[in-house]
Each structure stands twice: as structure tokens, then as C-alpha cells.
Motif scaffolding. Sequence first.
Motif, short mmCIF file in Angstrom:
data_model
loop_
_atom_site.label_atom_id
_atom_site.label_comp_id
_atom_site.label_asym_id
_atom_site.label_seq_id
_atom_site.Cartn_x
_atom_site.Cartn_y
_atom_site.Cartn_z
N UNK A 7 20.19 81.80 44.37
CA UNK A 7 21.01 82.95 44.73
C UNK A 7 22.47 82.58 44.87
N UNK A 8 23.21 83.35 45.65
CA UNK A 8 24.66 83.18 45.72
C UNK A 8 25.09 82.20 46.80
N UNK A 9 24.20 81.83 47.72
CA UNK A 9 24.58 80.96 48.82
C UNK A 9 23.72 79.71 48.82
N UNK A 10 24.25 78.56 49.25
CA UNK A 10 23.42 77.38 49.38
C UNK A 10 22.29 77.64 50.36
N UNK A 11 21.16 77.01 50.11
CA UNK A 11 19.97 77.22 50.91
C UNK A 11 19.37 75.87 51.27
N UNK A 12 19.11 75.64 52.55
CA UNK A 12 18.49 74.40 52.99
C UNK A 12 17.01 74.64 53.26
N UNK A 13 16.17 73.72 52.83
CA UNK A 13 14.73 73.82 53.02
C UNK A 13 14.19 72.50 53.56
N UNK A 14 13.01 72.58 54.17
CA UNK A 14 12.38 71.39 54.74
C UNK A 14 11.30 70.87 53.80
N UNK A 15 11.25 69.53 53.66
CA UNK A 15 10.27 68.88 52.81
C UNK A 15 9.67 67.69 53.57
N UNK A 16 8.52 67.25 53.10
CA UNK A 16 7.94 66.00 53.59
C UNK A 16 7.68 65.10 52.40
N UNK A 17 7.83 63.81 52.58
CA UNK A 17 7.61 62.86 51.49
C UNK A 17 6.77 61.70 52.01
N UNK A 18 5.74 61.30 51.25
CA UNK A 18 4.89 60.18 51.60
C UNK A 18 5.61 58.88 51.28
N UNK A 19 5.67 57.96 52.24
CA UNK A 19 6.41 56.71 52.06
C UNK A 19 5.78 55.85 50.97
N UNK A 31 10.98 82.51 52.24
CA UNK A 31 11.24 83.79 52.89
C UNK A 31 12.38 83.75 53.88
N UNK A 32 13.05 82.60 53.99
CA UNK A 32 14.18 82.47 54.91
C UNK A 32 15.35 81.90 54.14
N UNK A 33 16.58 82.25 54.60
CA UNK A 33 17.75 81.74 53.90
C UNK A 33 17.83 80.23 54.01
N UNK A 34 17.67 79.70 55.22
CA UNK A 34 17.79 78.26 55.42
C UNK A 34 16.89 77.80 56.55
N UNK A 35 16.41 76.57 56.41
CA UNK A 35 15.72 75.86 57.48
C UNK A 35 16.22 74.43 57.44
N UNK A 53 17.53 83.53 59.11
CA UNK A 53 16.85 84.58 58.37
C UNK A 53 17.62 84.95 57.11
N UNK A 54 16.89 85.50 56.13
CA UNK A 54 17.55 86.15 55.01
C UNK A 54 18.31 87.36 55.50
N UNK A 55 19.32 87.84 54.79
CA UNK A 55 20.04 89.04 55.24
C UNK A 55 19.06 90.18 55.45
N UNK A 56 18.87 90.65 56.68
CA UNK A 56 17.84 91.62 56.99
C UNK A 56 18.37 93.05 57.04
N UNK A 57 17.47 93.97 57.15
CA UNK A 57 17.86 95.37 57.30
C UNK A 57 18.40 95.64 58.70
N UNK A 58 17.74 95.13 59.70
CA UNK A 58 18.21 95.35 61.07
C UNK A 58 18.05 94.04 61.85
#
Length: 577
Positions: A7-19, A31-35, A53-58
Motif C-alpha cells: 500500500x501507500x505506507x510502510x508496514x511493520x509485521x512480526x515474524x519468527x525464525x528458527x535458529x 489485518x492491521x497496519x503495523x505490529x 490498526x488499519x485506518x478504521x471507520x470509527x
Amino acid sequence: MFASDSGELPTAKLYTVDIGTGTKLPLTPGGYRSEWAPAASPDGSQIAFVRRQLPPRRLPAMADALVIADTNGQHARPIAHGFHVSDAGLPPTLIAWSPDGRSVAFIAQDSRELTHLFVAAADGGGARPIAAADEVNDAAPSWAPDGTRLAFTGATGELEVIGRDGSGERTLGAVGASPTWTPDGSTIAVVGFGEDGIYLADPDGTHAPRQIVSGPALMPAWSPDGRSLAFVRGTIEQGRMSVVRRDGSGEHAVGGPRSIAPAWAPDGRMLAYVRQRPENGHGNTLVLVTSELHVVRADGSGDRTLVAVRLQRIAVPVWTRRGRSLVYSGEIRANDPEIYVVHADGTRLRALTDNLLDDIDPSWSPDHKRIAFTRGRWEVTQERAPTDPSIYVMSSDGTGARRIAAGANPAWSPDAAKIAFDDGDDVYVVAARGGTRHVVARDPEWRSTEPTWSPDGRRIAFVRADRIMIVAARGGRPRFLTKPPRWDRSPAWSPDGSSIAVDRTRDICIVSLSDGKARCLTRGSHSEAPAWSPDGSQIIFDTWVNPPGHDVLEVARLHGAPRLEWSTAGDAFYPDW
């Protein structure tokens, strides 16, 4: 399957990685803008993180929430909300668990845009401010090992200590940010503002702060035994991780150039860190960055890459309790489309491409064993079309991508032997294995684009002068199917060959080949790129929805059933069954 970017804005997400294996998995659903900013609980069973949150209605402007989930990402539950946490630069940490795991501390702005140190109960009940704080991007609070006090950067920029209930606030004489307690609770490390190095301060303030590192330094992290301090020597952009003894001696570099965000393994033998590699933007003046998640031994040996992600910024590596895996946050930048596949019910989303180029226009082969798509150079542009595009074919699992011809908008012939495409001016056909391309539609006055095959493979529909035309697959004189003043794009032939779905001024309409009459499935929907289901009973397309402010996928059944909408955290477009 569809192409997507963030989309138009940077988005941060959470990941896990096996060592051990380097296997990377998303930790939380979309479903969320950033975590971002994950922090593991003392017993390693839970993580706390910030969710926007993503830009919501209310929803009020202060849309950040503090969320706690199991370390596998399940059972996520907000415990506090109604504040704003800075995500500038994705700092090394923002959240601090109390040693007993019952409370979480963080620094954020309230609804009046005043910055405070907050403490929230881990079982819910909201967050309460206990002291005014300085707004510094990486100024996370730090708990004393016994859980009775917190160190933080006060409103005046000085290092302060306060009781967990807000009592006994004391200034320690050092000016700086990123306070970090030693495991035994006897000392606090703090980073001086500017290029003033790292100081050690006594929690009771009986001795003056003493400097152990001079010059620019960032992101201190004590080893589990409290004998060594890891930190970044230099700046975020040009720094390098180092380790120094508690008395300031024995400093040595650990990790490669541009290494940041050190995090000690529970046994103190290894460190995780993030390495940033600037890249050439393929002729573009913008400098792109590949972020890599590394692990290395504390003496600097055994450095290896776990995750390398282009066009993302990795931050906040957090070890799980047994040191077998890491949780980290990654920022997905906008305007880098990739090819994804997803089940028809919206589950099991996975990426097939991940690179610095634009991958768009996916098209399944009739046997679903291969995918043709358009690949071009990454550019900072509002247009979706890449520059210098080429037709590629890859296996349905994303492997073996190879270039077939210069062009865009690929479409498979029904026997999977050929691919029709355009070069922005004319329509061509080429063998699916590659070779010489043959022109089938050309006009010196008008562009011919977006070809699609008839089910019998004898004809090709395409766009010319904002109208749909049909030509024999071997070439010849085309005829108009639709007439002005229509503005038709993205033709898609129905499986029975009786009609063509089009984007008509961003409405999805079905045009009959017998009489040219149209039936529109949407009105004023800002929809485009229709694609028929194999049985001809449904059409999938993408629609601009505001809010939430991005493209989603919709499915329309042709016999009156309601439309099905899939919304993701980013744009989804160019679908194909």
C-alpha cells in the motif's frame, strides 16, 4: 493468486525464525497496519508488542494498542489502548516486562500528546501514567531486576529512577537515553545524547556517572552475566556492533559493517543482530536496503545470516527462552509488488516472489503447473506498471523463473503452448518456452494492449482506443466489440466463449459477443482486472475501498448471490483463478 504490495505506507509485521534451519514464518495474522517492538515475557511464554490498526471507520486518532500473545502468536489480546507510540526507525525496544511478568512498562503519548512512562497490568485493565518522560525514539524504560523500580529518560532528558507505583522518583545526574540495568541491579548503563558515549550510573545516585565508552554509541545490551556490554559503535546508518567489558576495557567489534540492534542469547554465548546492506536501485537515485538478521558468537566468530529481506527493515530481534528461535519485526515498504497465492477461502497466503523488482500480472497456465507474469525494474512511481517490463514464466511453487520476451500483460493460450502479450504498442504471441515473437495486432495510430484468448484458442480480444477488439490468433483484420463513448479495459473471455468481462470506467461489466450488449455487476465501485472462475459462475476482481484505503479482492457470483470481499493489510490486485 494475486500480486500485492504493502500500500501507500510502510508496514511493520512480526515474524519468527528458527535458529537452526532459518525457517521464517509470520507470527501474527494480517489485518492491521503495523505490529512492532516485540518483547518476550520473563518466562518466555508470551510476547508483548504494539499494534496499530488499519485506518478504521470509527476509531479515535490514538489508535495504538498494547497487545500480549503467546510466543506462537496465538491468543493475542489487547491490554491497553488509546495512546500513540513512535515507530520512527523501528527502535531496538519499546516495551519492558517486569521481572515477575505481571506488568509491562512503555513510553508513549497520551490523547493530549504529552509523553509519559506508562505501566500496564499484563492481565488487562489498561495503562496508567506514572511519570512524565522525554520523547526519544529508543527511550524504552528498564526494570530493576527485583521489579521494584524503573529507569527511564525523564522529561528534562536526565536519567531517572522511579518506583513501579510512581513513588520515589529520583534523578541520577546522567543525561541520556536507553537505560539498561545490569542483571544484578547494581548499575545502569545509559547512552549520552549526541556523541557522548555510554555512562554507568548507580541506581541510588551515591556516585557520579562514569564513562566507559567515548564517542558515538547506541543500543546498549548487557550480557546475561553482567560482565560485558554489547552496543553499536557509530550511527544507525554506519555503525558496527561492539562488545566491551564492564570496566570499559577489551572493546572488540562483533558482526559485520552496519550492524545494529544487538540481543544476547540466554546463555550469553551468542548475539543476534541486524545488518543493513545498501543496494543500487537499478538506475534509480534512491538507495535501497537489504536488511539481514544474523547470529554471531560473542567473540565475533561464527557469523551467519538467518534472514535476508529486500525492501524491508528488520528490527527488534528477541530470543525465546531456550534460545532456539528469534522473534523480530520487519517493515515492508510500499510500491514493491510481488506474486502471491491464496486458497479461495482466503487462507494459506504465501509469497512466490521476493525481490527488488515489480512482479505483476500473474496468469495461470491451463494446467496450473506454471505461472506467467510481468517483471520490471523497481521505480518510485504512482503507476503500477514497471519500467522495461519482460514476460517471465515460473513453476507454480515460485521456482525456476525464466524470461520469455520483452513485454507485459501475459495470457496463456488454452493449450498452454503459447503466450499472448503486449509491448505497450502492439499485441504479440510467443511460444511458452520462448523464441521469436509474432505480431497479431498493430496499428500505427493506436496502441493495442491487454490480450486475452478465446476458450477455443482461435481468437484474441485486446484493448485499442479504450474499446475492446477481437482478432484471429494468427493475426489479421480486427473488429470492434464495443463502441465509443465507452472506456473499456482488462478484457477477460468467459469459459464458454459467449461473452467478455471488462473494466468499464472502473465498473465490472459483461459484454455479449452476439449483440455487444453489456450487463454490469458493479456500479461506482472503482473495480478492475476481472477474471472468470473455471466454471464461469463467478468473477474475481480488485476494488479500491476507502476506508480502509487500499485495494481488496472481491468475488461476484453471476446469479444474484452477494459479493465476497477479502481485505488484507496491503493492496491486492491483478487476480487470476
